[in-house]
Design a protein around this motif. Structure first.
Motif, PDB file in Angstrom:
ATOM      1  N   LEU A 100     -35.354  54.467  26.326  1.00 42.58           N
ATOM      2  CA  LEU A 100     -34.783  54.762  25.006  1.00 42.58           C
ATOM      3  C   LEU A 100     -33.288  54.454  24.933  1.00 42.58           C
ATOM      4  N   LYS A 101     -32.644  54.325  26.083  1.00 38.81           N
ATOM      5  CA  LYS A 101     -31.204  54.046  26.097  1.00 38.81           C
ATOM      6  C   LYS A 101     -30.879  52.754  25.339  1.00 38.81           C
ATOM      7  N   ASP A 102     -31.784  51.789  25.437  1.00 42.55           N
ATOM      8  CA  ASP A 102     -31.615  50.531  24.705  1.00 42.55           C
ATOM      9  C   ASP A 102     -32.923  50.271  23.955  1.00 42.55           C
ATOM     10  N   ILE A 103     -33.126  51.049  22.906  1.00 42.02           N
ATOM     11  CA  ILE A 103     -34.410  51.061  22.202  1.00 42.02           C
ATOM     12  C   ILE A 103     -34.743  49.713  21.563  1.00 42.02           C
ATOM     13  N   ARG A 104     -33.746  49.020  21.079  1.00 39.43           N
ATOM     14  CA  ARG A 104     -34.009  47.728  20.436  1.00 39.43           C
ATOM     15  C   ARG A 104     -34.524  46.708  21.446  1.00 39.43           C
ATOM     16  N   LYS A 105     -33.944  46.698  22.601  1.00 36.40           N
ATOM     17  CA  LYS A 105     -34.342  45.759  23.654  1.00 36.40           C
ATOM     18  C   LYS A 105     -35.676  46.159  24.280  1.00 36.40           C
ATOM     19  N   ASN A 106     -35.919  47.436  24.413  1.00 36.35           N
ATOM     20  CA  ASN A 106     -37.074  47.931  25.179  1.00 36.35           C
ATOM     21  C   ASN A 106     -38.238  48.421  24.321  1.00 36.35           C
ATOM     22  N   HIS A 107     -38.204  48.193  23.017  1.00 40.34           N
ATOM     23  CA  HIS A 107     -39.213  48.802  22.153  1.00 40.34           C
ATOM     24  C   HIS A 107     -40.645  48.413  22.534  1.00 40.34           C
ATOM     25  N   ASN A 108     -40.872  47.178  22.937  1.00 43.46           N
ATOM     26  CA  ASN A 108     -42.240  46.780  23.317  1.00 43.46           C
ATOM     27  C   ASN A 108     -42.717  47.524  24.556  1.00 43.46           C
ATOM     28  N   GLU A 109     -41.832  47.667  25.525  1.00 42.88           N
ATOM     29  CA  GLU A 109     -42.204  48.365  26.754  1.00 42.88           C
ATOM     30  C   GLU A 109     -42.431  49.857  26.500  1.00 42.88           C
ATOM     31  N   ILE A 110     -41.636  50.435  25.612  1.00 46.94           N
ATOM     32  CA  ILE A 110     -41.838  51.849  25.256  1.00 46.94           C
ATOM     33  C   ILE A 110     -43.204  52.015  24.590  1.00 46.94           C
ATOM     34  N   LEU A 111     -43.532  51.118  23.678  1.00 47.18           N
ATOM     35  CA  LEU A 111     -44.829  51.194  23.010  1.00 47.18           C
ATOM     36  C   LEU A 111     -45.982  50.992  23.988  1.00 47.18           C
ATOM     37  N   GLU A 112     -45.786  50.154  25.002  1.00 43.72           N
ATOM     38  CA  GLU A 112     -46.813  49.996  26.041  1.00 43.72           C
ATOM     39  C   GLU A 112     -47.027  51.319  26.775  1.00 43.72           C
ATOM     40  N   THR A 132     -52.998  70.853  27.513  1.00 44.32           N
ATOM     41  CA  THR A 132     -51.851  70.142  28.099  1.00 44.32           C
ATOM     42  C   THR A 132     -51.958  68.647  27.842  1.00 44.32           C
ATOM     43  N   ILE A 133     -53.128  68.107  28.066  1.00 46.92           N
ATOM     44  CA  ILE A 133     -53.332  66.673  27.851  1.00 46.92           C
ATOM     45  C   ILE A 133     -53.199  66.332  26.368  1.00 46.92           C
ATOM     46  N   ASP A 134     -53.683  67.203  25.494  1.00 48.73           N
ATOM     47  CA  ASP A 134     -53.533  66.961  24.053  1.00 48.73           C
ATOM     48  C   ASP A 134     -52.059  66.914  23.641  1.00 48.73           C
ATOM     49  N   GLN A 135     -51.229  67.711  24.285  1.00 45.01           N
ATOM     50  CA  GLN A 135     -49.804  67.698  23.961  1.00 45.01           C
ATOM     51  C   GLN A 135     -49.173  66.346  24.288  1.00 45.01           C
ATOM     52  N   THR A 136     -49.716  65.662  25.302  1.00 42.10           N
ATOM     53  CA  THR A 136     -49.171  64.340  25.626  1.00 42.10           C
ATOM     54  C   THR A 136     -49.364  63.382  24.462  1.00 42.10           C
ATOM     55  N   LYS A 137     -50.454  63.528  23.727  1.00 38.66           N
ATOM     56  CA  LYS A 137     -50.687  62.676  22.556  1.00 38.66           C
ATOM     57  C   LYS A 137     -49.628  62.944  21.493  1.00 38.66           C
ATOM     58  N   HIS A 138     -49.310  64.203  21.270  1.00 39.59           N
ATOM     59  CA  HIS A 138     -48.302  64.550  20.260  1.00 39.59           C
ATOM     60  C   HIS A 138     -46.920  63.993  20.644  1.00 39.59           C
ATOM     61  N   ILE A 139     -46.581  64.108  21.912  1.00 43.64           N
ATOM     62  CA  ILE A 139     -45.293  63.587  22.363  1.00 43.64           C
ATOM     63  C   ILE A 139     -45.277  62.065  22.251  1.00 43.64           C
ATOM     64  N   SER A 140     -46.388  61.434  22.619  1.00 43.18           N
ATOM     65  CA  SER A 140     -46.493  59.976  22.517  1.00 43.18           C
ATOM     66  C   SER A 140     -46.339  59.521  21.076  1.00 43.18           C
ATOM     67  N   ASP A 141     -46.971  60.229  20.155  1.00 47.22           N
ATOM     68  CA  ASP A 141     -46.841  59.897  18.736  1.00 47.22           C
ATOM     69  C   ASP A 141     -45.390  60.022  18.268  1.00 47.22           C
ATOM     70  N   THR A 142     -44.694  61.035  18.775  1.00 51.62           N
ATOM     71  CA  THR A 142     -43.289  61.222  18.429  1.00 51.62           C
ATOM     72  C   THR A 142     -42.443  60.060  18.950  1.00 51.62           C
ATOM     73  N   LEU A 143     -42.706  59.655  20.197  1.00 50.86           N
ATOM     74  CA  LEU A 143     -41.985  58.507  20.758  1.00 50.86           C
ATOM     75  C   LEU A 143     -42.230  57.246  19.943  1.00 50.86           C
ATOM     76  N   LYS A 144     -43.471  57.037  19.529  1.00 53.19           N
ATOM     77  CA  LYS A 144     -43.784  55.868  18.695  1.00 53.19           C
ATOM     78  C   LYS A 144     -42.999  55.925  17.387  1.00 53.19           C
ATOM     79  N   GLY A 145     -42.927  57.098  16.797  1.00 55.60           N
ATOM     80  CA  GLY A 145     -42.182  57.256  15.557  1.00 55.60           C
ATOM     81  C   GLY A 145     -40.707  56.935  15.727  1.00 55.60           C
ATOM     82  N   VAL A 146     -40.129  57.362  16.831  1.00 58.28           N
ATOM     83  CA  VAL A 146     -38.723  57.073  17.117  1.00 58.28           C
ATOM     84  C   VAL A 146     -38.524  55.561  17.259  1.00 58.28           C
TER      85      VAL A 146
END
Length: 94
Positions: A17-29, A75-89
């Protein structure tokens, strides 16, 4: 194993996330891998719950294991919520 793998993906994604523009594809992966593991966890949870109710004869043990499995599933379901938040960011700032 699923929670540990998802945690490693979260660590990697948040570091990127430090360089979100450069790393957006890898974050989404990373978020897509998290969702894949979450889906696998759902399948495993249903399978284990079914097996538990078919095989466990001791009602106290059944309730204990059911609660343990439910906590793991939550616990595993919470990972989906966090992942969705990261995608939104990523979608907002990339």
């Amino acid at each position: 194993m699923i929670s540990e793998t998802n945690t490693m993906n979260f660590v990697k994604a948040t570091a990127l996330l430090k360089d979100i523009r450069k790393n957006h594809n890898e974050i989404l992966e990373c978020t897509n891998r998290i969702l894949t593991y979450e889906s696998h966890g759902d399948t495993l949870y249903r399978s284990e719950m079914s097996s538990l109710f078919k095989t466990e004869k001791d009602p106290i043990a059944l309730v204990k294991w059911k609660d343990i499995l439910q906590c793991l599933e939550d616990t595993i379901d919470q990972t989906k919520h966090i992942s969705d938040t990261l995608k939104g960011v990523v979608m907002k700032y990339a």
